[in-house]
Design an enzyme around this catalytic site. Structure first.
Site, PDB file in Angstrom:
ATOM      1  CB  SER A  50      -0.732  -0.091   1.099  1.00 29.43           C
ATOM      2  OG  SER A  50      -1.782   1.054   0.911  1.00 29.43           O
ATOM      3  CG  ASP A  69      -4.752   3.049  -0.830  1.00 27.55           C
ATOM      4  OD1 ASP A  69      -5.438   2.984  -1.724  1.00 27.55           O
ATOM      5  OD2 ASP A  69      -4.966   2.348   0.381  1.00 27.55           O
ATOM      6  CG  ASP A 100      -7.082  -0.734  -0.857  1.00 22.59           C
ATOM      7  OD1 ASP A 100      -6.542   0.060  -0.848  1.00 22.59           O
ATOM      8  OD2 ASP A 100      -7.124  -1.726  -0.162  1.00 22.59           O
TER       9      ASP A 100
END
Length: 584
Positions: free
Chosen positions: A126, A280, A284
């Site tokens: 992420s 991000d 997602d």
């Protein structure tokens, strides 16, 4: 969907075993957490570890579920292609066919798992710094794999394989290796999303999109533009940081931190845009800012998208249920109820909300963290689909987003406030006692529930509620407060924080605080001589101890600089590009 093309047979089993024998096995429990894998490359997550986890995933999830193939995708990090390939080889060694879909967002991987009805693995960390990588796992149909639904077994089995430096029974038997092939699913993913939300007849909109050098730079041109071969939409997309770069050279790809929205807010105002979207790192999650550059809360987006999904269900003659978590705004269940649907409250965390959605067959679910889940997307989260709903809602009428969003923003929220505590349970008990005493003194009814931490609700005038939860991984208490107006919110916020602070002070005075121990995990364990010479690398000012979202950190004492640097196992990470900005 595009057909898969073979790449090569899986790496020979004996070569893979040799690779395992050459490495010193890390402790997987240190970086395989409740919901995913997240570790340093290559100290924790490397080719051998990825191979072992792939092998364990094949046995615990894929083969156990009767699957004969899996799908694997990855983000833009430099380490992601190699790690995903090693994972694929570990799974293929058990006879599974593996489809590599290459660069994708996490919801792109969920799409592939759902559309192909196969288990999947997504390599991403992420918004974490470049030296990290991770894995998100799912069963067929994008069903989540967490600590209690297979991840714990995967960790134990992979650890056993690494520790032995050899092969599990299936590898030792030299089962025929599966095939590893490639397939591009980006165009299919884009077309599927457009089939769920029609954007073709909107009024013209200008939208600034900040991809943060993450996977939004890959998916937005395909879904909202024409790069996947789809028809042009009445959207003018102004891109910010669409270049894929896992070092995140412009800002951290975490829109939850207000500092990372500054460029987007400025661009919305500079271009006179109708709205801004921020994704991000693995795209997602999606955050929204209005035409004034002001953030629209995820709770407001939950209510906005939720009422749209409810209207669609009711138009089809079906009852509708929406799921939200305990720290979403009180406006969410109110608005969903007014729309004629049922709102179901659940604990914080994607595994809880996905499980509850499946249990009650909810059409939609939303979290305060800007994760949005859709029944029509296999109950998985997709920031892109939520963004499309916002665009559709805005483009179907003439009002600006700020005016439209105000309908879904009834109350004032504090945001999440973290306090470092030695005993979270004792602090919560102290706050419970205070709340009861307040209710008795004021002659007011105060409600308590413990679905997730402790939630205290006052339904009288002025209305307010707060939730106090202990962190699962850090010595922190997380406080969220909401009230009918700013003075009420501030009063409750300050009262609760004062109780928590007094409790900590009393504990320290009595000598029972963990802060008095040399093993205190909440303070940077830094030698005194080193503490005296440390300086902020940005402005050369002195540093003070502090606590941030990730635990202990050093904070610059210069109020014009406001940078904070995390501390890892007593070692300060004094890198400007990996620091965070403190709030004003």
């Amino acid at each position: 969907m595009a057909r898969s093309r073979p790449v090569a047979a899986a790496t020979c089993v004996s070569c893979a075993i040799d690779r395992l024998r050459r490495v010193s096995a890390p402790r997987l429990s240190e970086f395989i957490k409740a919901y995913d894998v997240r570790g340093l490359v290559p100290q924790q997550l490397n080719d051998a570890v990825a191979f072992a986890i792939g092998s364990a995933f094949a046995r615990v999830v894929a083969i156990a579920d009767g699957a004969t193939s899996i799908v694997v995708g990855h983000d833009m990090r430099e380490s992601s292609p190699g790690l995903s390939r090693s994972f694929a080889e570990g799974a293929a060694a058990h006879g599974l066919d593996v489809t590599l879909i290459g660069l994708c967002s996490t919801d792109g991987l969920y799409y592939a798992s759902g559309a192909l009805d196969v288990p999947g693995a997504m390599f991403t960390a992420s918004h974490n710094p470049a030296r990290y990588n991770g894995i998100k796992l799912c069963r067929s149909g994008a069903r989540p794999v967490g600590q209690d639904t297979g991840l714990g077994q995967i960790s134990a089995l992979a650890q056993s394989l690494l520790d032995s430096g050899g092969a599990p029974a299936a590898l030792a038997a030299e089962v025929p290796a599966g095939d590893i092939g490639e397939r591009d699913v980006l165009a299919d993913y884009a077309q599927f999303l457009r089939g769920l939300v029609d954007l073709s007849d909107l009024r013209p909109l200008t939208v600034v999109v900040d991809a943060g050098n993450g996977m939004g730079g890959h998916t937005v041109p395909a879904v909202l533009g024409t790069e996947a071969g789809l028809a042009a939409l009445p959207l003018t997309v102004i891109p910010l940081y669409f270049e894929l770069d896992g070092t995140f050279p412009n800002h951290e790809a975490n829109p939850l931190d207000p500092a990372n929205l500054v460029d987007l807010q400025a661009a919305v105002l500079a271009h006179g845009a109708d709205l801004g979207l921020a994704f991000d790192g693995d795209a997602d999650r999606c955050f929204v800012v209005d035409e004034r550059g002001q953030p629209v809360s995820p709770s407001a987006i939950t209510a906005l998208v939720g009422t749209r999904e409810v209207a669609k269900e009711r138009a089809a003659g079906r009852d509708a249920t929406i799921v939200y978590n305990v720290i979403s705004s009180a406006a969410v269940p109110e608005l969903i109820g007014e729309a004629g649907a049922t709102a179901v409250r659940t604990r914080v965390g994607h595994s809880f909300i996905k499980d509850e959605m499946a249990r009650v067959q909810a059409v939609f679910g939303g979290e305060h963290s800007a994760h949005y889940y859709f029944r029509d997307f296999w109950f998985a989260d997709t920031g892109m689909l939520a963004a499309m709903h916002v665009l559709a809602a805005l483009g179907e009428q003439s009002r600006p987003l700020s005016e439209m969003a105000a309908e879904f923003s009834r109350y004032v929220a504090s945001g999440e406030i973290n306090s470092t505590v030695a005993d979270a349970g004792a602090a919560i008990a102290e706050v419970r006692q205070w709340a009861r005493a307040w209710g008795q003194a004021e002659g007011q009814d105060v409600e308590f529930d413990e679905l997730d931490g402790m939630t205290v609700t006052h339904r009288g005038a002025p209305m307010w509620w707060f939730n106090l939860r202990a962190s699962n991984t850090e010595p922190l208490l997380r406080l969220n407060v909401e009230a009918v107006d700013i003075p009420a919110m501030q009063q409750v916020r300050d009262d609760v924080l004062d109780v928590v602070a007094r409790r900590e002070l009393m504990t320290k005075v009595s000598g029972t605080s963990a802060a008095a121990s040399p093993c205190d995990p909440t303070r940077p364990a830094i030698e005194p001589w080193l503490r005296q010479i440390l300086r902020c690398p940005q402005c050369r000012s002195t540093l003070s101890d502090g606590s941030g979202p990730g635990g202990p950190e050093l904070q610059c004492t210069n109020t014009q600089c406001r940078r904070a640097y995390r501390v890892e196992e007593g070692v300060p990470v004094l890198l400007v590009d990996e620091s965070r900005l403190l709030a004003d």
